[in-house]
Design an enzyme around this catalytic site. Structure first.
Site, PDB file in Angstrom:
ATOM      1  N   GLY A  68     -75.494  36.042   6.272  1.00 41.37           N
ATOM      2  CA  GLY A  68     -76.025  35.783   7.597  1.00 41.37           C
ATOM      3  C   GLY A  68     -77.491  35.452   7.714  1.00 41.37           C
ATOM      4  N   PRO A 109     -74.457  35.901   0.944  1.00 37.37           N
ATOM      5  CG  PRO A 109     -76.252  35.339  -0.457  1.00 37.37           C
ATOM      6  CD  PRO A 109     -75.163  36.362  -0.264  1.00 37.37           C
ATOM      7  N   GLY A 110     -74.209  32.692   2.407  1.00 42.09           N
ATOM      8  CA  GLY A 110     -73.609  31.372   2.296  1.00 42.09           C
ATOM      9  C   GLY A 110     -74.688  30.338   2.558  1.00 42.09           C
ATOM     10  NE  ARG A 111     -76.299  29.477   8.618  1.00 36.58           N
ATOM     11  CZ  ARG A 111     -75.480  28.798   9.436  1.00 36.58           C
ATOM     12  NH1 ARG A 111     -75.650  27.499   9.606  1.00 36.58           N
ATOM     13  NH2 ARG A 111     -74.518  29.419  10.080  1.00 36.58           N
ATOM     14  NE  ARG A 125     -74.491  24.491  11.099  1.00 38.57           N
ATOM     15  CZ  ARG A 125     -75.688  24.539  11.623  1.00 38.57           C
ATOM     16  NH1 ARG A 125     -76.488  23.505  11.566  1.00 38.57           N
ATOM     17  NH2 ARG A 125     -76.104  25.633  12.189  1.00 38.57           N
ATOM     18  CB  CYS A 162     -63.792   7.557  20.606  1.00 37.76           C
ATOM     19  SG  CYS A 162     -63.383   6.992  22.233  1.00 37.76           S
ATOM     20  CE1 TYR A 214     -70.086  28.469   7.081  1.00 36.91           C
ATOM     21  CE2 TYR A 214     -72.484  28.529   7.135  1.00 36.91           C
ATOM     22  CZ  TYR A 214     -71.274  29.149   6.888  1.00 36.91           C
ATOM     23  OH  TYR A 214     -71.256  30.440   6.428  1.00 36.91           O
TER      24      TYR A 214
HETATM   25  C1  LIG Z   1     -69.521  33.418   7.091  1.00 39.58           C
HETATM   26  C2  LIG Z   1     -69.576  34.669   6.339  1.00 39.58           C
HETATM   27  C3  LIG Z   1     -70.598  34.908   5.423  1.00 39.58           C
HETATM   28  C4  LIG Z   1     -71.736  33.955   5.199  1.00 39.58           C
HETATM   29  O1  LIG Z   1     -72.533  33.743   6.305  1.00 39.58           O
HETATM   30  P1  LIG Z   1     -73.865  32.862   6.140  1.00 39.58           P
HETATM   31  O2  LIG Z   1     -74.445  32.854   7.490  1.00 39.58           O
HETATM   32  O3  LIG Z   1     -73.456  31.522   5.680  1.00 39.58           O
HETATM   33  O4  LIG Z   1     -74.731  33.558   5.149  1.00 39.58           O
HETATM   34  C5  LIG Z   1     -70.554  36.072   4.699  1.00 39.58           C
HETATM   35  N1  LIG Z   1     -69.568  36.975   4.868  1.00 39.58           N
HETATM   36  C6  LIG Z   1     -68.569  36.787   5.746  1.00 39.58           C
HETATM   37  C7  LIG Z   1     -67.519  37.804   5.874  1.00 39.58           C
HETATM   38  C8  LIG Z   1     -68.539  35.638   6.506  1.00 39.58           C
HETATM   39  O5  LIG Z   1     -67.554  35.451   7.379  1.00 39.58           O
END
Ligand SMILES: *Cc1c(COP(=O)(O)O)cnc(C)c1O
Length: 431
Positions: A243, A286-288, A323, A354, A383
């Protein structure tokens, strides 16, 4: 504007590492996602070091939903990451990218029996989201006579400052078990055959630009961990989710660094586990933060229209980057072929879909746009392609990865045949 490290401007062109993006667009065509592997690896090392300087037992699980490309997951796997996976598909992607099952957490609020069976068979950890799921999982594991290690996803009932569609830790969301019921859930897990509770999990939301909510989540988790330990659970890990946000508004956003994140979260975590008398691994997802800035989406200007506004009509829309349309997100845009020219005109970058909402960026001060210009949309590694579609009959673009002087396709572009390849004409229409 502060560019991501992998981007620079040379001879008027935007570059990623040693690669001129104008050349890459000419070679591979547009629209085109370009990912710089070294940026991902640098981000991984930085995040990991920030946390492990506080506590040695740290694990990073890449949130695979942010970017599901095998090459991206593999880059992270080789760096030592595990993954947070949310479906059987993501679980398989992570395994095929070379991740070990014990580095994966299978998360999700709505798993099928087939999902649960795959989890038990592959031996991943499961984040269980309800008591119903616990009992189903125990049954599957009993049938297969194979023990499964689980965590529960705790709903910490936290308000967080982000877009409501990505605030996942509110009391009212579909995710997790309310903190008040978590003790009885762990008791049920202790009693359930072929299930061993070994962890605790939460995730409070995405694109959070303040570290304080993470510290509050860590406090809730450490407190509940103490209570759970008291009833006899041996916690091997606490996972406080992902997050951490990124500064999409590169001119104005102030985003916390991983070091600031660690400085806010780790003291709370360390104090909590000391009180509880435990020393579990500290997991984050972490993802983002790991992948967003590694990638640009290159899109070509098909035509310029000076109407109520100046529209640069480009070849990528919310089919490839949803997004802005979905979350009102901001992405910086740079004219990659005029990267050193000053802004002269307010330009709206409009996609080919469209729908009125198909605007990638509105009213940006850019060099005067002309047909054939190349727009780079920044920070699209998370994303971005992952949420793409074939809407409006548009084959998805290719993705390429660059590293040093190499640039290779990591997903081929779809063709018109691909659009039709999974469809069938029913027999009566063929008569
Ligand atoms: C989406 C998600 C993440 C990653 O969130 P980011 O904002 O991309 O870091 C981590 N854990 C869970 C369970 C998620 O659903």
């Amino acid at each position: 504007m502060q560019l991501p490290n992998h981007l620079s401007i040379k001879d008027g062109h935007l570059n990623s590492g040693t690669h001129d993006l104008v050349d890459l667009a000419a070679k591979f065509g547009t629209p085109l996602y370009v990912t710089n592997e070294d940026q991902i690896l640098d981000n991984y090392v930085r995040y990991e070091s920030a946390l492990s300087s506080w506590y040695p037992h740290v694990r990073l699980l890449f949130a695979a939903k942010a970017n599901g490309n095998l090459a991206v997951i593999r880059a992270l796997a080789r760096a030592g990451a595990g993954a947070d996976v949310f479906s059987s598909g993501e679980l398989n992607l992570a395994l095929r990218a070379g991740m070990k099952p014990d580095r994966l957490l299978f998360n999700g609020s709505s798993k099928t029996v087939a999902d649960l069976r795959l989890a038990v068979e592959t031996g991943v950890r499961v984040s269980v989201d309800s008591l119903d799921e616990l009992h189903q999982l125990s049954k599957v594991a009993s049938d297969l006579k194979k023990t499964i290690s689980i965590a529960f996803r705790v709903n910490p009932a936290l308000e967080v400052p982000t877009h409501p569609k990505i605030a996942t830790g509110l009391a009212t969301t579909k995710f997790g078990i309310p903190a008040a019921e978590i003790l009885s859930a762990y008791q049920a897990a202790l009693d359930a055959p072929y299930v061993v509770p070994v962890g605790m999990h939460c995730h409070i939301g995405s694109q959070i630009l303040d570290v304080e909510p993470f510290a509050r989540a860590a406090a809730v988790m450490a407190k509940v961990a103490g209570e759970v330990t008291d009833i006899g659970v041996d916690l091997e890990f606490l996972d406080i989710g992902g997050g951490l946000g990124v500064p999409y508004h590169r001119e104005t956003d102030v985003a916390p660094t991983p070091e600031e994140y660690a400085a806010a979260v780790m003291p709370v975590f360390l104090e909590g586990i000391e009180k509880a008398g435990i020393s579990p691994e500290f997991w984050v997802e972490p993802g983002r933060w790991l992948v967003a800035e590694s990638t640009v989406l290159l899109t070509r200007v098909n035509s310029v229209k000076r109407a109520y506004k100046t529209f640069a009509n480009v070849d990528a829309g919310f089919n490839l980057l949803i997004r802005p349309a979905m979350y009102d997100s901001w992405h910086e845009v740079i004219m990659a072929n005029k990267a050193d020219m000053p802004g002269k005109e307010q330009v709206t970058i409009a996609g080919p879909i469209c729908e009125t909402g198909d605007i990638i960026a509105a009213d940006r001060l850019l060099p005067v746009p002309e047909t054939g210009d190349l727009i780079a949309v920044l920070d699209t590694g998370a994303y971005g392609f992952a949420m793409s579609s074939q809407y409006n009959g548009r084959p998805r673009s290719p993705e390429i990865m660059v590293k040093g002087d190499r640039a290779e396709v990591i997903r081929r572009g779809e063709t018109i045949d691909d659009l039709c390849s999974t469809m069938a004409i029913p027999s009566w229409q063929q008569e």
